[in-house]
Design a protein around this motif. Structure first.
Motif, PDB file in Angstrom:
ATOM      1  N   SER A 169      37.148  45.714  44.119  1.00  0.00           N
ATOM      2  CA  SER A 169      37.755  46.556  43.087  1.00  0.00           C
ATOM      3  C   SER A 169      38.904  45.860  42.370  1.00  0.00           C
ATOM      4  O   SER A 169      39.186  46.155  41.204  1.00  0.00           O
ATOM      5  CB  SER A 169      38.254  47.872  43.695  1.00  0.00           C
ATOM      6  OG  SER A 169      39.291  47.629  44.636  1.00  0.00           O
ATOM      7  N   GLU A 170      39.564  44.918  43.059  1.00  0.00           N
ATOM      8  CA  GLU A 170      40.702  44.222  42.450  1.00  0.00           C
ATOM      9  C   GLU A 170      40.472  42.713  42.386  1.00  0.00           C
ATOM     10  O   GLU A 170      41.373  41.962  42.023  1.00  0.00           O
ATOM     11  CB  GLU A 170      41.989  44.570  43.208  1.00  0.00           C
ATOM     12  CG  GLU A 170      42.302  46.065  43.121  1.00  0.00           C
ATOM     13  CD  GLU A 170      43.502  46.511  43.936  1.00  0.00           C
ATOM     14  OE1 GLU A 170      44.345  45.667  44.301  1.00  0.00           O
ATOM     15  OE2 GLU A 170      43.608  47.724  44.204  1.00  0.00           O
ATOM     16  N   ARG A 171      39.253  42.284  42.771  1.00  0.00           N
ATOM     17  CA  ARG A 171      38.828  40.882  42.706  1.00  0.00           C
ATOM     18  C   ARG A 171      39.811  39.955  43.434  1.00  0.00           C
ATOM     19  O   ARG A 171      40.175  38.888  42.948  1.00  0.00           O
ATOM     20  CB  ARG A 171      38.638  40.440  41.257  1.00  0.00           C
ATOM     21  CG  ARG A 171      37.427  41.083  40.580  1.00  0.00           C
ATOM     22  CD  ARG A 171      37.319  40.658  39.140  1.00  0.00           C
ATOM     23  NE  ARG A 171      37.106  39.212  39.011  1.00  0.00           N
ATOM     24  CZ  ARG A 171      37.308  38.542  37.874  1.00  0.00           C
ATOM     25  NH1 ARG A 171      37.727  39.181  36.791  1.00  0.00           N
ATOM     26  NH2 ARG A 171      37.083  37.239  37.815  1.00  0.00           N
ATOM     27  N   PRO A 183      36.361  35.389  42.296  1.00  0.00           N
ATOM     28  CA  PRO A 183      37.601  36.146  42.473  1.00  0.00           C
ATOM     29  C   PRO A 183      38.579  35.867  41.347  1.00  0.00           C
ATOM     30  O   PRO A 183      38.578  34.785  40.745  1.00  0.00           O
ATOM     31  CB  PRO A 183      38.134  35.617  43.809  1.00  0.00           C
ATOM     32  CG  PRO A 183      37.606  34.220  43.880  1.00  0.00           C
ATOM     33  CD  PRO A 183      36.243  34.261  43.242  1.00  0.00           C
ATOM     34  N   LYS A 184      39.426  36.836  41.087  1.00  0.00           N
ATOM     35  CA  LYS A 184      40.507  36.654  40.117  1.00  0.00           C
ATOM     36  C   LYS A 184      41.721  36.033  40.792  1.00  0.00           C
ATOM     37  O   LYS A 184      42.447  35.233  40.195  1.00  0.00           O
ATOM     38  CB  LYS A 184      40.883  38.015  39.512  1.00  0.00           C
ATOM     39  CG  LYS A 184      41.989  37.949  38.472  1.00  0.00           C
ATOM     40  CD  LYS A 184      42.267  39.347  37.913  1.00  0.00           C
ATOM     41  CE  LYS A 184      43.385  39.309  36.882  1.00  0.00           C
ATOM     42  NZ  LYS A 184      43.688  40.675  36.363  1.00  0.00           N
ATOM     43  N   VAL A 185      41.950  36.422  42.040  1.00  0.00           N
ATOM     44  CA  VAL A 185      43.092  35.944  42.815  1.00  0.00           C
ATOM     45  C   VAL A 185      42.584  35.519  44.194  1.00  0.00           C
ATOM     46  O   VAL A 185      41.764  36.211  44.798  1.00  0.00           O
ATOM     47  CB  VAL A 185      44.162  37.053  42.978  1.00  0.00           C
ATOM     48  CG1 VAL A 185      45.314  36.572  43.834  1.00  0.00           C
ATOM     49  CG2 VAL A 185      44.665  37.517  41.620  1.00  0.00           C
ATOM     50  N   VAL A 186      43.086  34.387  44.689  1.00  0.00           N
ATOM     51  CA  VAL A 186      42.753  33.925  46.033  1.00  0.00           C
ATOM     52  C   VAL A 186      44.028  33.822  46.857  1.00  0.00           C
ATOM     53  O   VAL A 186      45.007  33.191  46.430  1.00  0.00           O
ATOM     54  CB  VAL A 186      42.040  32.555  46.007  1.00  0.00           C
ATOM     55  CG1 VAL A 186      41.823  32.034  47.431  1.00  0.00           C
ATOM     56  CG2 VAL A 186      40.713  32.654  45.273  1.00  0.00           C
ATOM     57  N   VAL A 187      44.011  34.464  48.026  1.00  0.00           N
ATOM     58  CA  VAL A 187      45.080  34.277  48.999  1.00  0.00           C
ATOM     59  C   VAL A 187      44.585  33.218  49.977  1.00  0.00           C
ATOM     60  O   VAL A 187      43.674  33.475  50.765  1.00  0.00           O
ATOM     61  CB  VAL A 187      45.411  35.582  49.745  1.00  0.00           C
ATOM     62  CG1 VAL A 187      46.513  35.335  50.778  1.00  0.00           C
ATOM     63  CG2 VAL A 187      45.841  36.664  48.764  1.00  0.00           C
TER      64      VAL A 187
END
Length: 319
Positions: A201-203, A239-243
C-alpha cells in the motif's frame, strides 16, 4: 628568573595542548536509537556503519516498524537486549499501540540478540524456516559465546537465541490492523533464511541484508549467484522506498539495489577469472581494479575477506 618564567609558560602551554588533544581523542557518543519516518505507517532506526564493538553497543544494523490500528509490526530486533529496549521506548514515543509481531529478515547476530525483549512483551516472532538449522548449530552457540566476551556488557550470560513462534516456508501474507504485508523468502543468498517484507500500500520494502546502502556488503559464506538473482526479484517488486539492513534509507531504490548487485557481480567476475586461471588469490586481489567501490565505508575492513570467500566459491563453481 626570565628563563624559569618562560619554562613555566611552555609547560603550561604543553599541558593545555595535551588536554585539548585528549578531548579530541575522546570517542564519539554512541548513536541513539532514533526513529525516522519512512512513509505514513512505517519507521526505521539506523545503526552505525561500523563493526560491532562495546563502544557502539553492537548497534550496527537497522530495524523497522509499521504502526497499525491493531498493533505494531517490528522488522528485526537489533544487536542486544539493551538496544531492543531502546527501540521499544522509541516505538512508544510514536504510538501507544503494543508490538504484536516481530519479523526476522535473517539470523545474523546484529539483527537478533534483542528478540528476547519482544518475546517478554508477548510479541509473535516470525522467521524463514531455514533459520532453524542455524539456531541449533555449533556456529550459533560459538558466535553467542564470542559475543558475550567481545561485546560485554551489552551481550552477557542472560542473552539468548530465540526460536520463532511461526516459520515461513514460502510467500506469505499477513494482515495486521488492515495493513497487508507480503513476506517473501529470497534465500539462500546473504543467508539461507533471507526474508524480505513488502508493504504494497505504501511501496515500502524492508530488505534486510539483501541490500547494504552506502557501505560494502558483508558477503561471508553467501551464495552470491543466488543473491544477485534475488536482487533482480526485488527490482521487480518496484518499491518506492527501501529500508536496507545497513545504511541510510533509500529513496533511490533501483540505484541502491543495483549497487549491491553490481558489487557482487564484480566480485564473481574478477575472482571467477582468477579461479578459472588458477591464479593465486593474493596476485589476483592485487591486480584487480577496486576503484569503483573503494570509497565505500568498511571497504578496507570487508572487501578482501569478501573477495577471498568469493574466490573459494568460484573455485567450486568453475570445476
Amino acid at each position: 628568573m626570565a628563563v624559569r618564567s618562560s619554562w613555566k609558560r611552555l609547560v603550561a602551554a604543553c599541558a593545555v595542548a595535551l588536554l585539548a588533544a585528549g578531548a579530541l581523542a575522546q570517542p564519539p557518543a554512541p548513536r541513539k536509537v532514533e526513529a525516522q519516518q519512512v512513509s505514513p505507517s512505517a519507521w526505521f532506526v539506523q545503526g552505525d556503519a561500523a563493526l560491532g564493538s562495546p563502544a557502539n553497543r553492537n548497534f550496527i544494523s537497522n530495524a523497522g516498524f509499521i504502526v497499525t490500528p491493531a498493533g505494531v509490526v517490528v522488522i528485526d530486533a537489533l544487536g542486544s537486549p539493551q538496544l531492543a529496549r531502546e527501540l521499544l521506548a522509541e516505538i512508544s514515543r510514536v504510538t501507544p499501540q503494543p508490538v504484536t509481531h516481530v519479523i526476522v529478515t535473517h539470523y545474523h547476530a546484529d539483527h537478533i540478540y534483542g528478540l528476547q525483549e519482544f518475546r517478554k512483551r508477548g510479541a509473535r516472532i516470525l522467521a524463514q524456516r531455514h533459520a532453524l538449522e542455524y539456531i541449533h548449530s555449533d556456529t550459533a552457540a560459538s558466535r553467542l559465546q564470542a559475543s558475550r566476551e567481545e561485546l560485554a556488557p551489552w551481550i552477557d550470560a542472560g542473552t539468548e537465541l530465540v526460536v520463532p513462534d511461526q516459520w515461513i516456508d514460502g510467500a506469505t501474507e499477513i494482515v495486521v490492523g488492515g495493513q497487508r504485508l507480503v513476506l517473501q523468502p529470497v534465500g539462500p543468498a546473504h543467508t539461507p533464511e533471507d526474508l524480505v517484507i513488502l508493504m504494497p500500500s505504501e511501496r515500502v520494502l524492508f530488505a534486510g541484508d539483501m541490500v547494504f546502502r552506502g557501505r560494502v556488503p558483508f558477503v561471508g559464506q553467501a551464495d552470491s549467484r543466488q543473491w544477485i538473482a534475488a536482487l533482480d526479484t526485488l527490482l521487480k517488486m518496484d518499491p518506492k522506498v527501501v529500508v536496507p539492513g545497513h545504511g541510510a534509507l533509500s529513496t533511490t531504490a533501483r540505484e541502491d539495489l543495483e549497487l549491491t548487485r553490481d558489487y557482487l557481480a564484480y566480485l564473481r567476475e574478477s575472482m571467477g577469472a582468477a579461479a578459472r586461471d588458477m591464479e593465486p588469490f593474493d596476485d589476483a586481489y592485487a591486480r584487480t581494479d577496486w576503484s569503483r567501490f573503494e570509497h565505500l565505508p568498511l571497504f578496507r575492513a570487508a572487501n578482501r575477506m569478501n573477495a577471498y570467500n568469493t574466490y573459494l566459491l568460484m573455485e567450486r563453481q568453475v570445476k
